[in-house]
Design an enzyme around this catalytic site. Structure first.
Site, mmCIF file in Angstrom:
data_model
loop_
_atom_site.group_PDB
_atom_site.id
_atom_site.type_symbol
_atom_site.label_atom_id
_atom_site.label_comp_id
_atom_site.label_asym_id
_atom_site.label_seq_id
_atom_site.Cartn_x
_atom_site.Cartn_y
_atom_site.Cartn_z
ATOM 1 N N ALA A 96 21.076 -60.381 -33.477
ATOM 2 C CA ALA A 96 20.118 -61.457 -33.208
ATOM 3 C C ALA A 96 19.551 -61.473 -31.801
ATOM 4 O O ALA A 96 18.610 -62.221 -31.530
ATOM 5 C CB ALA A 96 20.787 -62.814 -33.484
ATOM 6 N N TYR A 139 20.717 -42.228 -42.050
ATOM 7 C CA TYR A 139 19.982 -43.493 -41.957
ATOM 8 C C TYR A 139 19.319 -43.800 -43.301
ATOM 9 O O TYR A 139 19.378 -44.928 -43.806
ATOM 10 C CB TYR A 139 18.930 -43.393 -40.856
ATOM 11 C CG TYR A 139 18.149 -44.671 -40.616
ATOM 12 C CD1 TYR A 139 18.680 -45.682 -39.817
ATOM 13 C CD2 TYR A 139 16.887 -44.865 -41.178
ATOM 14 C CE1 TYR A 139 17.971 -46.858 -39.592
ATOM 15 C CE2 TYR A 139 16.180 -46.025 -40.954
ATOM 16 C CZ TYR A 139 16.721 -47.023 -40.169
ATOM 17 O OH TYR A 139 16.020 -48.181 -39.950
ATOM 18 N N GLY A 152 14.832 -57.459 -30.756
ATOM 19 C CA GLY A 152 14.137 -56.867 -31.889
ATOM 20 C C GLY A 152 13.880 -57.849 -33.015
ATOM 21 O O GLY A 152 13.575 -59.027 -32.801
#
Length: 287
Positions: A28, A166, A31
């Site tokens: 948080a 990823y 970004g």
């Protein structure tokens, strides 16, 4: 085999009152996570900021306090890869605010060199965060329901040669979210669970492809990735654009009660739109 077609872009409606709602956001402090936190606070929610970076998290909390008041947010230092710490963050949120209504499993990294860590943060923590959230919110456990948003990526729908692990984690987030959303509907959890798949976003994560120590042998794709970014474009700088398309996407999910198991795509060219799966497996009936 499931085919795909795309629906036309739809506008993000941010006119929503979240007064009385409590949210927890992982990753948080910067970004996308920070943009989610600011938006939730702006719409009246109280928010627990969960992040592993203590200094950046404290700076973020201080800035938010000046705009929204100290009592409306809580910063919790947490490594989401740790089961103990993640469970502790949820408990601290409940103890501090008294309830939990919205969870954004947003924390993510891109590290092909340390690929086990990428799996832990991007996939395992999302699965664990979803299960912990359901422990608090599911009507099956005496909760009052709620909304879970799991962050994926367009790499969760299409292969990214420069980031195989990823890609695997983000595909996993999409598959898990769709499945657990179906479970929630069938068993009456009262919790809607959706995923957001943005394209390239102007965040610190995007810069990871420029570092050989992070990308390992896939650093060879550096120039190819830059060409992809130039071709597809970068979504607006969420730190200065309010509301960003991604924030609009979050608010749309929170506002539209029929969205459950939805896979929201956000791109510069098409805006907010959804992945549509033309065939669906027959789901089990529970008697």
């Amino acid at each position: 085999m499931e085919g795909r077609r795309e629906e036309p872009a739809v506008p993000g409606d941010t006119q929503i009152d979240l007064t009385g709602k409590v949210a927890l956001v992982t990753g948080a402090a910067q970004g996308i996570g920070r943009s989610f936190t600011e938006a939730l606070l702006r719409h009246g929610a109280k928010v627990a900021l969960v992040d592993s970076n203590k200094s950046i998290g404290e700076d973020c909390k201080k800035a938010l306090d000046e705009e929204f008041g100290a009592a409306n947010s809580l910063f919790i230092t947490c490594n989401v890869g740790s089961e103990e710490q993640l469970k502790g963050a949820f408990q601290k949120t409940k103890d501090f605010f008294g309830s939990l209504d919205i969870v954004c499993n947003n924390a993510g990294i891109n590290n092909e060199n340390k690929w086990e860590q990428t799996i832990t943060v991007n996939l395992i923590s999302v699965i664990r965060g979803t299960y912990i959230a359901l422990d608090y919110m599911s009507r099956e456990n005496g909760g009052k329901g709620g909304v879970i948003v799991n962050m994926s990526s367009l790499a969760g729908l299409f292969p990214a040669a420069h980031g195989p692990v990823y890609t695997a984690t983000k595909h996993g987030v999409v598959g898990f979210t769709r499945a657990i959303a179906a479970t929630s509907k069938i068993l009456g959890y009262g919790v809607r669970i959706n995923t957001i798949c943005p394209a390239f976003v102007d965040t610190p994560l995007l810069n990871s492809v420029n570092h050989e120590e992070i990308m390992g042998k896939y650093y060879v794709f550096k120039d190819a990735v830059e060409k992809l970014i130039q071709h597809y474009g970068i979504l607006e700088n969420i730190a200065i654009c309010r509301p960003s398309l991604i924030v609009q996407g979050l608010m749309k999910i929170l506002q539209e009660d029929e969205l459950n198991g939805a896979v929201m795509k956000i791109t510069k060219s098409q805006g907010i739109h959804f992945e549509v799966y033309e065939t669906t497996l027959v789901q089990p009936e529970v008697k």
